[in-house]
Design an enzyme around this catalytic site. Structure first.
Site, PDB file in Angstrom:
ATOM      1  N   SER A  76       0.832  -1.203   0.000  1.00 30.10           N
ATOM      2  CA  SER A  76       0.000   0.000   0.000  1.00 30.10           C
ATOM      3  C   SER A  76       0.871   1.260   0.000  1.00 30.10           C
ATOM      4  O   SER A  76       1.543   1.528  -0.990  1.00 30.10           O
ATOM      5  CB  SER A  76      -0.972  -0.054   1.185  1.00 30.10           C
ATOM      6  OG  SER A  76      -2.009   0.883   1.039  1.00 30.10           O
ATOM      7  N   HIS A  82      -4.728  -1.536  -4.111  1.00 29.03           N
ATOM      8  CA  HIS A  82      -6.082  -1.958  -3.714  1.00 29.03           C
ATOM      9  C   HIS A  82      -7.081  -1.719  -4.850  1.00 29.03           C
ATOM     10  O   HIS A  82      -8.198  -1.238  -4.647  1.00 29.03           O
ATOM     11  CB  HIS A  82      -6.515  -1.229  -2.444  1.00 29.03           C
ATOM     12  CG  HIS A  82      -5.524  -1.298  -1.333  1.00 29.03           C
ATOM     13  ND1 HIS A  82      -5.032  -2.493  -0.855  1.00 29.03           N
ATOM     14  CD2 HIS A  82      -4.893  -0.315  -0.620  1.00 29.03           C
ATOM     15  CE1 HIS A  82      -4.157  -2.255   0.117  1.00 29.03           C
ATOM     16  NE2 HIS A  82      -4.056  -0.945   0.269  1.00 29.03           N
TER      17      HIS A  82
END
Length: 244
Positions: free
Chosen positions: A134, A170
């Site tokens: 991330s 994501h």
């Protein structure tokens, strides 16, 4: 030991639910460690939780994972002061640097304050494998999309730029990610980029993508480019499944 070329594995994964602890090291992170080519000793893996404020619980989770995986785990924290006297020496002594998720804007600000970004570039060029999830994926790129500023995603454009692409994380699990990433590439805010579904990683050797890897069957990576008409064009990339 060092990798045989500057190496980054940028992911939307790398951990899986643990049997005896909260998390266990996932196939993507294990592969990043394998890329360091360590033999005859435990690999030195340095964990950075800057993006979540060096939360003690996150650091504890890392040490649980490292012990279970057989890594020689250590960490670099910056709050409330660096936990090591010489950040450069500490990072350059690692086989792998693993960066956790959270606020990529906060991570980049703290790294700039303490000169960590410059050391990351030096470590990467020296063959230390860089990985992360991330925020720990976006940071290696020129920029991406982030919730660092609030629930409505915004662009981040001051990444370290070790690879000259933008990064979407994501991509399949947060509904704002895909349309905003495409919009920002279409309007020129971000350059050509690569995006990852949850559980997928991008392996860069030098500054070029070598392959896309996944921990989960059916998950993909994507190349997003701006065409001559100013539209975003998305191409699904094949991924190689890593076994746990």
């Amino acid at each position: 030991m060092v990798a045989d070329a500057p190496t980054i594995l940028a992911t939307s994964g790398g951990v899986v639910p643990g049997a005896r602890s909260r998390w266990s090291v996932g196939p993507l992170t294990r592969y990043a460690v394998d890329l360091a080519g360590v033999d005859g000793r435990a690999p030195r893996v340095c964990f950075l939780a800057t993006a979540c404020g060096d939360q003690p619980a996150v650091l504890r989770d890392f040490y649980d994972m490292a012990q279970e995986a057989g890594f020689h785990g250590n960490h670099l924290s910056l709050f409330t002061m660096p936990n090591v006297a010489d950040i450069r020496a500490h990072l350059l002594a690692q086989d792998v640097i693993w960066v956790w998720g959270g606020s990529v804007a906060g991570l980049l600000a703290m790294w700039e304050l303490h000169g960590v970004g410059e050391v990351m570039r030096e470590a990467w060029q020296a063959g230390v494998v860089l990985t992360g999830v991330s925020a720990g994926s976006i940071c290696w790129h020129s920029g991406g999309t982030t919730d660092s500023f609030g629930p409505d995603l915004r662009p981040i454009t001051n990444g370290l730029g070790l690879v000259p692409y933008s990064n979407g994380v994501h991509y399949d699990s947060e509904e704002q990610r895909r349309p905003l990433f495409q919009q920002l590439i279409a309007d020129g805010t971000l350059p050509t980029g690569y995006a990852t579904d949850d559980g997928v990683g991008l392996l860069y050797r030098g500054t070029e993508l070598a392959e896309a890897l996944t921990e989960e069957p059916g998950k993909a990576a994507y190349l997003v480019e701006r065409d001559a008409g100013g539209r975003a064009v998305e191409t699904r990339l094949e991924t190689r499944l890593l076994r746990g």
